[in-house]
Design a protein around this motif. Structure first.
Motif, mmCIF file in Angstrom:
data_model
loop_
_atom_site.group_PDB
_atom_site.id
_atom_site.type_symbol
_atom_site.label_atom_id
_atom_site.label_comp_id
_atom_site.label_asym_id
_atom_site.label_seq_id
_atom_site.Cartn_x
_atom_site.Cartn_y
_atom_site.Cartn_z
ATOM 1 N N ARG A 17 -7.856 7.241 7.629
ATOM 2 C CA ARG A 17 -6.881 8.325 7.507
ATOM 3 C C ARG A 17 -7.581 9.687 7.467
ATOM 4 O O ARG A 17 -7.098 10.664 8.055
ATOM 5 N N ASP A 71 2.698 10.855 2.754
ATOM 6 C CA ASP A 71 3.271 11.062 4.079
ATOM 7 C C ASP A 71 2.799 12.416 4.623
ATOM 8 O O ASP A 71 3.311 13.465 4.235
ATOM 9 N N GLY A 80 -8.411 4.591 3.683
ATOM 10 C CA GLY A 80 -8.584 6.009 3.378
ATOM 11 C C GLY A 80 -9.573 6.681 4.311
ATOM 12 O O GLY A 80 -9.380 7.834 4.727
ATOM 13 N N THR A 89 7.564 4.481 -0.833
ATOM 14 C CA THR A 89 6.337 5.165 -1.233
ATOM 15 C C THR A 89 6.522 6.673 -1.362
ATOM 16 O O THR A 89 5.813 7.318 -2.129
ATOM 17 N N VAL A 98 -7.928 -0.774 0.856
ATOM 18 C CA VAL A 98 -7.546 0.607 0.570
ATOM 19 C C VAL A 98 -8.677 1.591 0.882
ATOM 20 O O VAL A 98 -8.444 2.670 1.441
ATOM 21 N N CYS A 152 -5.252 6.333 -0.269
ATOM 22 C CA CYS A 152 -4.037 5.576 -0.553
ATOM 23 C C CYS A 152 -4.212 4.804 -1.843
ATOM 24 O O CYS A 152 -5.334 4.573 -2.316
ATOM 25 N N THR A 153 -3.120 4.395 -2.424
ATOM 26 C CA THR A 153 -3.124 3.563 -3.618
ATOM 27 C C THR A 153 -2.355 2.284 -3.301
ATOM 28 O O THR A 153 -1.939 2.055 -2.172
ATOM 29 N N THR A 154 -2.156 1.472 -4.314
ATOM 30 C CA THR A 154 -1.347 0.266 -4.156
ATOM 31 C C THR A 154 -0.222 0.292 -5.180
ATOM 32 O O THR A 154 -0.294 0.997 -6.190
ATOM 33 N N VAL A 194 0.855 -1.184 0.000
ATOM 34 C CA VAL A 194 0.000 0.000 0.000
ATOM 35 C C VAL A 194 0.888 1.229 0.000
ATOM 36 O O VAL A 194 1.973 1.232 0.574
ATOM 37 N N SER A 195 0.425 2.278 -0.662
ATOM 38 C CA SER A 195 1.213 3.502 -0.800
ATOM 39 C C SER A 195 0.352 4.684 -0.381
ATOM 40 O O SER A 195 -0.660 4.977 -1.016
ATOM 41 N N CYS A 196 0.760 5.334 0.712
ATOM 42 C CA CYS A 196 -0.013 6.438 1.264
ATOM 43 C C CYS A 196 0.847 7.701 1.342
ATOM 44 O O CYS A 196 2.006 7.631 1.760
ATOM 45 N N ILE A 247 -1.494 2.076 8.382
ATOM 46 C CA ILE A 247 -0.860 1.533 7.173
ATOM 47 C C ILE A 247 -0.302 0.143 7.451
ATOM 48 O O ILE A 247 -0.446 -0.772 6.631
#
Length: 495
Positions: A126, A66, A123, A353, A119, A154-156, A62-64, A93
């Motif tokens: 978050r 920062d 989100g 990420t 995801v 967030c994405t992946t 997962v990519s969030c 995360i």
């Protein structure tokens, strides 16, 4: 310390979801300050072939965005509360990544599973946390950039975007075929590293740049402090700089030398009473860094612990055979003494990420440090050579603050060409560190790595070498800070 040489086991990262439901010149030629600005090493391939990619672009992590790095103005009264909320984002995360790692079968059956079950809910959590950050800042009289709310989703990232290969290790340190036991992306815990993260250092072209030319006002001395290698195994998974008051705020294990009383709940008064591993009793500074592990199937003391095996940090912990800590001067100016309790983080634990903007990782081998420094690859060293991690910290200080909201803007790197600090900043002694490890060389066979080594990190960062980072809190007494600066300014070599 036990070993498991036969039984195949579920990756510790997968177990974490259950727990969630029921993260210079030092020695051999380290360039003075500007690793952060130098060109990263060429895109070297792991020797013996091209990068390994999964047969399909399986979701790897997962990519969030920062949030913490975007917060540059937080009132003092709100900082501890904001830090707790930021630590909550990291925890969210980590839990989402653990769920990702534990549900590979469901993902294969339902193309929308990751979006709907992982995801999307992440989100939403978050967004609520970012709103609490807004409320805390505004209640303390600060202003909040409402654009930060856009950082909630967030994405992946798929395996072909992270250099991740198929397969993971079993208890023998050998690779299983990708897809078994949840389909990891390599590594003893199923979250890296992979073959493409390694390179034979003898096949990398020289990439070390020269230092800026010294001016007549240069501070040319050095000051070495001897603080040991953490042979007493002073470890924890906290990070008092980024996540004060939060247990396991780092989600990975640190070695500590220097101050011996550093954990999430330590404060300035604690540091002054903490004792030190340094030979100089006036050096109560804290020097700490993520541990390095060999993924040889060994299960270390924290195999079932948060920040350890439960969060994908698996394998045998290595103690450095050398830890050299040295302060060096500026090629362009005299330095001022570091203020007591100055905090500096160098590098970025989330480059997988975040990207490489704040990367300051430098990997090499003894005998190669003056020629090759790597950021995006772990070196495989030739026989008789040891692995070296090097750090050159920020060497410019704003003259006012011992920390900042994002732990970055109160310090800066000097200009890589001239060595001059940015406007409004003063040159301070530059902390450099050189950590040397006796690492059994990993082996690449058929595009897969056996007996890999890797730095500890947040579980979703996949143990990439660029995530290496180092932390420092300056705590001195008996006039030591002034003596360090004087030594450098006089051009002496002191210890």
């Amino acid at each position: 310390m036990g070993r498991n040489t036969r039984k195949r086991r579920t990756p510790p990262v997968a177990k974490a979801i259950a727990a969630a439901a029921a993260l210079a010149l030092g020695g051999g030629g380290l360039l003075w300050a500007n690793f952060h600005a130098s060109a990263h090493e060429p895109d070297q391939r792991a020797w013996g072939g091209d990068r390994t990619k999964a047969a399909t672009a399986q979701v790897a992590t997962v990519s969030c965005p920062d949030v913490g790095q975007r917060l540059t103005n937080v009132p003092d009264a709100a900082r501890q509360g904001v830090a707790r909320e930021l630590a909550g984002l990291d925890r969210q995360i980590a839990e989402a990544y653990a769920r990702l790692a534990a549900t590979r079968d469901a993902q294969a059956k339902d193309p929308g599973f990751v979006r709907n079950a992982i995801v999307g809910p992440l989100g939403e959590k978050r967004a609520a946390t970012i709103d609490r950050i807004r409320i805390g800042i505004q209640r303390a009289g600060g202003s909040f950039d409402n654009a930060l709310a856009q950082l909630a989703p967030c994405t992946t990232r798929s395996t072909d975007r992270t250099d991740a290969g198929g397969g993971q290790q079993n208890g023998d340190g050998q690779q299983d075929n990708g897809g078994r036991q949840g389909g990891g992306i390599g590594g003893q815990a199923g979250n890296g590293p992979v073959a493409a993260d390694f390179v034979d250092i003898t096949k990398v072209a020289p990439n070390v740049q020269g230092r800026p030319r010294r001016t007549a006002n240069a501070s040319t001395g050095t000051f070495t402090t001897r603080c040991g290698v953490n042979a007493n195994k002073n470890h924890n998974t906290d990070n008092v700089i980024v996540a004060p008051g939060v247990t396991n705020g780092a989600h990975h294990l640190h070695d500590y030398v220097g101050n011996q009383k550093v954990d999430a709940f330590a404060g300035d008064r604690t540091f002054l009473q903490g004792g030190t591993s340094c030979e100089n009793p006036g050096d109560l500074s804290s020097y700490y860094w993520p541990v390095v592990r060999v993924q040889d199937g060994t299960r270390d003391f924290d195999q079932n612990a948060d920040g350890g095996g439960k969060e994908g940090n698996a394998g045998r912990i290595l103690t450095p055979v050398q830890a050299e800590i040295k302060y060096v001067g500026s090629p362009a100016a005299k330095v001022v003494a570091m203020p007591r309790f100055l905090r500096i983080i160098t590098g970025d634990a989330k480059t997988t990420t975040n990207g490489l903007a704040n990367a300051n990782a430098h990997w090499s081998c003894t005998g190669f440090e003056n020629r090759v420094q790597l950021t995006e690859r772990y070196p495989v060293c030739p026989q008789g050579s040891k692995v070296v991690r090097s750090f050159a910290f920020q060497s410019c200080w704003d003259g006012r603050n011992t920390d900042s909201a994002n732990h970055r803007t109160h310090v800066a790197f000097a200009d890589p060409a001239s060595g001059v600090c940015p406007n409004g900043f003063k040159a301070i002694p530059q902390l450099t560190m050189r950590l040397v490890y006796a690492v059994p060389p990993p082996v690449i066979r058929n595009g897969r790595v056996q007996n890999a080594y890797a730095v500890d990190g947040f579980p979703e960062q996949l143990h990439k070498p660029a995530t290496d980072h180092d932390d420092f809190i300056s705590v001195t007494r008996n006039g030591l800070a002034g003596r360090i600066a004087d030594c450098l300014n006089r051009g002496r070599n002191c210890a």
